[in-house]
Motif scaffolding. Structure first.
Motif, mmCIF file in Angstrom:
data_model
loop_
_atom_site.group_PDB
_atom_site.id
_atom_site.type_symbol
_atom_site.label_atom_id
_atom_site.label_comp_id
_atom_site.label_asym_id
_atom_site.label_seq_id
_atom_site.Cartn_x
_atom_site.Cartn_y
_atom_site.Cartn_z
ATOM 1 N N UNK A 172 -3.635 2.064 -0.267
ATOM 2 C CA UNK A 172 -2.581 2.937 -0.776
ATOM 3 C C UNK A 172 -2.628 4.329 -0.151
ATOM 4 N N UNK A 173 -3.777 4.711 0.386
ATOM 5 C CA UNK A 173 -3.891 6.015 1.041
ATOM 6 C C UNK A 173 -3.500 5.970 2.516
ATOM 7 N N UNK A 174 -3.336 4.770 3.034
ATOM 8 C CA UNK A 174 -3.074 4.605 4.464
ATOM 9 C C UNK A 174 -1.687 5.090 4.831
ATOM 10 N N UNK A 175 -1.600 5.962 5.843
ATOM 11 C CA UNK A 175 -0.305 6.450 6.305
ATOM 12 C C UNK A 175 -0.001 5.986 7.721
ATOM 13 N N UNK A 176 -1.033 5.726 8.498
ATOM 14 C CA UNK A 176 -0.783 5.361 9.890
ATOM 15 C C UNK A 176 -1.989 4.601 10.431
#
Length: 247
Positions: free
Chosen positions: A191-195
């Motif tokens: 859920x913290x992953x952005x890229x």
């Protein structure tokens, strides 16, 4: 060349080229380049949407798609209100995971620590899976690992399938507390992953990484908890902390 009307910093944009890329992707690329080239600092205002539409000569829908792309990469943020507009975002936190660079929310707390704990739990989970896996569960593991074997050119999807595989392994465990803790740690990172971006050696290391996951699935399918533990230990990715936060 078109100067921005942001009222604070002077930025220079090129007109959008539509060759081989979509207009939205071209706008996103140029904004990314200018932020890097002109060393635009986090919090700097790039302009209102109406300003940027005029500067790039694109339709509102095209600009909105470009902004969505930039937001998903953690490069800009849109703020509403009279003093709002498009602003350079704070850089994301980053960690290295199996030749992938993971960009995480800047507010994320020690995701590298969560992944380290998660890795430690994979050994007993693999052993449990070897003992308890049924035909349907093994078939699911096989489908996922085969799909991973087709993704050497798509690192983001490879990571998504990788984590899906480990989730499927965890769900085979009969230890509810162990399973719950592991899945919670996995969700925290996901859920913290952005890229996701490959490092320079991803293509060289991909085959070995996939082979370790292939062996893990085969070990679980063998029904031997000892073999499954060994395979899990061999595969465990090393999460190297590049930086927790970038101020």
């Amino acid at each position: 060349m078109i100067d921005s009307l942001d009222g604070g910093i002077s930025l220079t944009f090129d007109r959008v080229s539509t060759d081989r890329v979509s207009r939205a992707e071209s706008v996103a690329h140029q904004v990314s380049e200018l932020i890097s080239r002109q060393n635009v600092q986090p919090g700097a205002r790039l302009g209102r949407k109406s300003d940027l539409r005029d500067q790039f000569g694109v339709a509102a829908s095209t600009l909105n798609e470009a902004i969505r792309l930039l937001e998903s990469r953690g490069l800009v943020e849109a703020r509403p209100g009279p003093q709002g507009g498009i602003f350079v975002a704070k850089p994301t936190a980053q960690i290295r995971l199996s030749h992938l660079i993971l960009g995480l929310d800047a507010t994320s707390l020690s995701i590298a620590d969560a992944l380290e704990i998660r890795n430690a739990l994979e050994l007993p989970l693999a052993a449990h899976a070897a003992i308890h896996a049924d035909r349907e569960g093994l078939a699911r593991l096989e489908r996922i690992v085969r799909r991973m074997g087709e993704l050497q050119d798509d690192p983001a999807e490879y990571l998504r399938q990788n984590w899906q595989l480990h989730e499927a392994i965890a769900l085979l465990s009969s230890n509810e507390m162990l399973r719950t803790i592991y899945l919670s740690l996995l969700d925290t990172a996901r859920h913290s992953l952005r890229d996701v971006a490959p490092d320079a050696h991803f293509r060289e290391a991909w085959q070995e990484n996939w082979a370790l996951h292939r062996e893990l699935v085969d070990a679980i399918a063998s029904g031997s908890p000892g073999r499954a533990r060994i395979a899990a230990e061999r595969h465990a990715p090393y999460a190297e902390r590049l930086n927790d936060t970038i101020a």
